[in-house]
Design an enzyme around this catalytic site. Structure first.
Site, mmCIF file in Angstrom:
data_model
loop_
_atom_site.group_PDB
_atom_site.id
_atom_site.type_symbol
_atom_site.label_atom_id
_atom_site.label_comp_id
_atom_site.label_asym_id
_atom_site.label_seq_id
_atom_site.Cartn_x
_atom_site.Cartn_y
_atom_site.Cartn_z
ATOM 1 N N TRP A 143 0.796 -1.100 0.040
ATOM 2 C CA TRP A 143 -0.010 0.135 0.003
ATOM 3 C C TRP A 143 0.860 1.459 0.154
ATOM 4 O O TRP A 143 0.118 2.243 -0.328
ATOM 5 C CB TRP A 143 -0.966 0.071 1.374
ATOM 6 N N ASN A 144 2.182 1.177 0.452
ATOM 7 C CA ASN A 144 2.837 2.376 0.482
ATOM 8 C C ASN A 144 3.111 3.205 -0.908
ATOM 9 O O ASN A 144 3.421 4.485 -0.988
ATOM 10 C CB ASN A 144 4.354 2.125 1.378
ATOM 11 N N PRO A 174 -3.242 -6.031 -5.829
ATOM 12 C CA PRO A 174 -2.749 -4.912 -4.886
ATOM 13 C C PRO A 174 -3.071 -5.158 -3.502
ATOM 14 O O PRO A 174 -4.013 -5.885 -3.346
ATOM 15 C CB PRO A 174 -3.717 -3.830 -5.640
ATOM 16 N N ALA A 175 -2.544 -4.068 -2.953
ATOM 17 C CA ALA A 175 -3.053 -4.215 -1.326
ATOM 18 C C ALA A 175 -4.547 -3.874 -1.114
ATOM 19 O O ALA A 175 -4.953 -2.956 -1.896
ATOM 20 C CB ALA A 175 -2.105 -3.293 -0.534
ATOM 21 N N SER A 176 -5.002 -4.521 -0.315
ATOM 22 C CA SER A 176 -6.463 -4.157 0.102
ATOM 23 C C SER A 176 -6.820 -2.694 0.506
ATOM 24 O O SER A 176 -7.677 -2.166 0.156
ATOM 25 C CB SER A 176 -7.063 -5.233 1.276
ATOM 26 N N SER A 219 6.130 -7.130 3.107
ATOM 27 C CA SER A 219 7.117 -7.402 4.489
ATOM 28 C C SER A 219 7.771 -8.764 4.257
ATOM 29 O O SER A 219 7.246 -9.646 3.542
ATOM 30 C CB SER A 219 5.927 -7.703 5.469
ATOM 31 N N CYS A 241 10.292 1.558 2.272
ATOM 32 C CA CYS A 241 11.081 0.372 2.585
ATOM 33 C C CYS A 241 12.601 0.826 2.565
ATOM 34 O O CYS A 241 13.476 0.113 3.318
ATOM 35 C CB CYS A 241 10.898 -0.657 1.547
ATOM 36 N N GLU A 298 11.642 -2.805 11.388
ATOM 37 C CA GLU A 298 11.299 -1.436 10.594
ATOM 38 C C GLU A 298 10.316 -0.702 11.328
ATOM 39 O O GLU A 298 9.286 -1.338 12.052
ATOM 40 C CB GLU A 298 10.690 -1.656 9.414
HETATM 41 P P1 NAP Z 1 2.290 -6.704 3.511
HETATM 42 O O1 NAP Z 1 1.560 -6.829 4.718
HETATM 43 O O2 NAP Z 1 3.397 -7.979 3.483
HETATM 44 O O3 NAP Z 1 1.569 -6.595 2.583
HETATM 45 C C1 NAP Z 1 2.005 -6.639 1.065
HETATM 46 C C2 NAP Z 1 0.984 -7.289 0.165
HETATM 47 O O4 NAP Z 1 0.892 -8.700 0.379
HETATM 48 C C3 NAP Z 1 -0.438 -7.013 0.149
HETATM 49 O O5 NAP Z 1 -1.182 -6.862 -1.238
HETATM 50 C C4 NAP Z 1 -1.046 -7.991 1.003
HETATM 51 O O6 NAP Z 1 -2.647 -8.183 0.858
HETATM 52 C C5 NAP Z 1 -0.339 -9.178 0.749
HETATM 53 N N1 NAP Z 1 -0.483 -10.092 1.884
HETATM 54 C C6 NAP Z 1 -0.715 -9.942 2.876
HETATM 55 N N2 NAP Z 1 -0.747 -11.229 3.607
HETATM 56 C C7 NAP Z 1 -0.502 -12.059 2.686
HETATM 57 C C8 NAP Z 1 -0.311 -13.518 2.562
HETATM 58 N N3 NAP Z 1 -0.533 -14.447 3.696
HETATM 59 N N4 NAP Z 1 -0.188 -14.162 1.410
HETATM 60 C C9 NAP Z 1 -0.202 -13.489 0.422
HETATM 61 N N5 NAP Z 1 -0.277 -12.045 0.312
HETATM 62 C C10 NAP Z 1 -0.189 -11.426 1.555
HETATM 63 O O7 NAP Z 1 3.140 -5.493 3.578
HETATM 64 P P2 NAP Z 1 2.601 -3.844 3.445
HETATM 65 O O8 NAP Z 1 2.300 -3.751 4.957
HETATM 66 O O9 NAP Z 1 1.575 -3.722 2.668
HETATM 67 O O10 NAP Z 1 3.967 -3.224 3.100
HETATM 68 C C11 NAP Z 1 4.949 -2.647 3.830
HETATM 69 C C12 NAP Z 1 5.964 -3.694 3.841
HETATM 70 O O11 NAP Z 1 6.538 -3.604 2.509
HETATM 71 C C13 NAP Z 1 7.206 -3.040 4.555
HETATM 72 O O12 NAP Z 1 7.908 -4.153 5.107
HETATM 73 C C14 NAP Z 1 8.226 -2.432 3.465
HETATM 74 O O13 NAP Z 1 9.460 -2.276 3.617
HETATM 75 C C15 NAP Z 1 8.006 -3.430 2.365
HETATM 76 N N6 NAP Z 1 8.273 -2.634 1.046
HETATM 77 C C16 NAP Z 1 9.261 -3.245 0.342
HETATM 78 C C17 NAP Z 1 9.664 -2.588 -0.700
HETATM 79 C C18 NAP Z 1 10.977 -2.763 -1.653
HETATM 80 O O14 NAP Z 1 11.007 -2.741 -2.758
HETATM 81 N N7 NAP Z 1 11.740 -3.738 -1.022
HETATM 82 C C19 NAP Z 1 9.006 -1.558 -1.348
HETATM 83 C C20 NAP Z 1 7.616 -1.081 -0.766
HETATM 84 C C21 NAP Z 1 7.337 -1.809 0.495
HETATM 85 P P3 NAP Z 1 -3.711 -7.434 1.892
HETATM 86 O O15 NAP Z 1 -3.369 -5.815 1.525
HETATM 87 O O16 NAP Z 1 -4.710 -7.725 1.286
HETATM 88 O O17 NAP Z 1 -3.370 -7.757 3.218
#
Ligand code: NAP
Length: 486
Positions: free
Chosen positions: A159-160, A184-186, A237, A292, A389
């Site tokens: 979502w970020n 996409p993120a919900s 994550s 991130c 983080e």
């Molecule tokens: P997240 O909770 O891992 O969610 C990311 C995506 O994964 C969302 O679409 C989410 O769907 C989905 N998801 C959640 N649980 C899942 C599961 N059990 N199985 C499959 N998909 C699942 O992360 P976030 O909180 O949205 O994003 C923040 C994180 O992303 C931070 O750790 C950040 O550092 C990282 N990030 C990394 C980068 C990079 O380039 N390295 C860039 C941006 C962000 P729902 O929304 O439907 O839960």
């Protein structure tokens, strides 16, 4: 702020985009999307079931046969049309982003430009998907290596950065000749769906780009459980990335992972402190600390520590917290209550273990999703924020004495996405750049993201790279042709 700001209301879609059709869930189930700034309902998107996700995969598989056989120039032309439409509708796309994600409008506009730049970059790279020739092993034998598209790809995004995390995947995939299903993120599906509206208008053929919404578990299990999906690209994550990697094992699907970080930001005693503070501000406070590649730990050499702290506190005093639609706001609401709680947890843990608050009120959970920027010094490695983080506007400063100590502290994390340092000593610059364990190093620079460079991490920050020519290669397979002599 209402949707009435949109000049082209058709960009706001509350349906999924599958095989060129806009669909609801067969069950009629939806999930709500709220504005993090005020909790108001922005809209609803379908909760698709497994069979509907499989329909999207099948559509992508059928479309792949035609899309891959187009010339690279034809694919590039469609991508460039998509890029141009994104810029034509920049203001509306930015409005949708601020509505669902919260970030200040200026940052949303910046993200649309950034997101479009990946589509353009990969449109340009499409015609440079070169192979190679290798001298044969026997007289008259020829060895030729070609690059072929991987096939149907899936993307799961956070979502970020609701637009850019999609375009840096889909731009590369489509340029290479792959087709894609995106989840996409919900919290932020409307940016993705608006991109789908524009993809359709850009003439990207049905089935080439699909957007599905719903339960993360159902979607990811269906995508990784379907052998027609040949690659999964995930940004999010580390915990979820680890799970997805295991899920991809069943069908040996390729996987790219852009995961979490815990970036160190080192200020050496020979640094230009003014520039270091500028870099620190953009690096720490962009997207209200929710990137991130945000500096999570500032490491400052003793001789310049007090000067840096004073200058950073002064710069932080100019930040303005508020609704992302308000003029002059630089820091918006965090994405949700859990995000606020994480900042509060890190703050309280640090204070209990000896940190000192220099400026900013103590964060609490009484102001909705808003957190005022806060600066802490006297950080030590027992504190949670040194290992996780924070993902919020908390700047934490640790003091060090020697270069070796700084490098050891910087590397003392399982993450390895970005690291930053400021120094004007060329010998130190090379030494430290070589020693830091991260995929991306900002040297006298706090803003490191662009489409031409390979973005990605090492250690538990991920696998693979996005952007650059390497980003295109992630969506290709090498095929080796061995031609014998006649
Ligand atoms: P997240 O909770 O891992 O969610 C990311 C995506 O994964 C969302 O679409 C989410 O769907 C989905 N998801 C959640 N649980 C899942 C599961 N059990 N199985 C499959 N998909 C699942 O992360 P976030 O909180 O949205 O994003 C923040 C994180 O992303 C931070 O750790 C950040 O550092 C990282 N990030 C990394 C980068 C990079 O380039 N390295 C860039 C941006 C962000 P729902 O929304 O439907 O839960």
């Amino acid at each position: 702020m209402s949707l009435s700001r949109l000049k082209s209301p058709r960009l706001f879609r509350q349906q999924c985009y599958v095989d060129g059709r806009w669909i609801d869930a067969g069950t009629g189930k939806t999930l709500d999307v709220h504005n993090p700034a005020n909790g108001e309902l922005v809209g609803q998107v379908p909760v698709l079931e497994a069979d509907e996700i499989d329909t999207a995969v099948n559509a992508a598989a059928t479309a792949f046969r035609h899309w891959r056989s187009r010339t690279a120039q034809e694919r590039a032309d469609r991508l460039m049309d998509w890029h141009d439409l994104m810029l034509v509708h920049r203001e509306d796309l930015a409005t949708l982003m601020t509505l669902e994600q919260g970030k200040p409008m200026g940052e949303s506009r910046g993200e649309i430009d950034y997101a479009a730049s990946f589509i353009r970059w990969f449109a340009e790279e499409a015609r440079r998907m070169y192979g190679e020739t290798i001298p044969g092993a026997r007289i008259g034998q020829h060895i030729v290596v070609t690059r072929q598209p991987v096939g149907v790809c899936a993307a799961i995004t956070p979502w970020n950065f609701p637009a850019a995390m999609i375009t840096r995947k889909v731009g590369a995939a489509l340029a290479a000749g792959c087709t894609m299903v995106v989840k996409p993120a919900s919290a932020t599906p409307f940016s993705a769906l608006a991109l789908a509206v524009l993809a359709e208008e850009a003439g990207i053929p049905h089935g080439v780009f699909n957007v599905v919404t719903g339960s993360a578990d159902t979607i990811s299990e269906t995508l990784t459980g379907n052998p027609a999906v040949r690659k999964l690209s995930f940004t999010g994550s580390t915990d979820v990335g680890r799970r997805l990697m295991a899920q991809c094992a069943e069908h040996i699907q390729k996987i790219s992972l852009e995961l979490g970080g815990n970036a160190p930001f080192i200020v050496f005693d020979d640094a230009d402190i003014g520039r270091a503070v500028e870099g620190a501000m953009v690096c720490k406070f962009r997207n209200t600390g929710q990137t991130c590649v945000c500096a999570n730990r500032f490491l400052v050499q003793s001789a310049v520590h007090d000067n840096f702290v004073a200058a950073l506190a002064e710069a932080m005093g100019k930040l303005r917290v508020g609704d992302g639609f308000e003029e002059g706001v630089t820091q918006s609401a965090l994405i949700n209550g859990d995000a606020v709680e994480k900042v509060v947890e890190h703050f309280e843990d640090a204070l209990a273990k000896g940190a000192k608050r220099v400026c900013g009120p103590a964060p609490d959970t009484d102001r909705g999703n808003y957190v005022q920027p806060v600066l802490l010094t006297d950080i030590n490695t027992d504190m949670k924020l040194c290992h996780e983080e924070t993902f919020g506007p908390l700047a934490a400063i640790m003091r060090f004495d020697t270069e070796e100590e700084a490098i050891a502290l910087a590397n003392a994390t399982p993450y390895g996405l970005a690291a930053y340092f400021y120094s004007r000593d060329i010998h130190r610059v090379w030494r430290v750049a070589d020693a830091l364990e991260a995929g991306i190093i900002g040297i006298n620079e706090g803003l490191i993201s662009n489409p031409m460079a390979p973005f990605g991490g090492i250690k538990e920050s991920g696998l693979g790279r996005e952007g650059s020519r390497h980003g295109l290669n992630e969506y290709t397979e090498l095929k080796y042709l061995c031609m014998g002599a006649q």
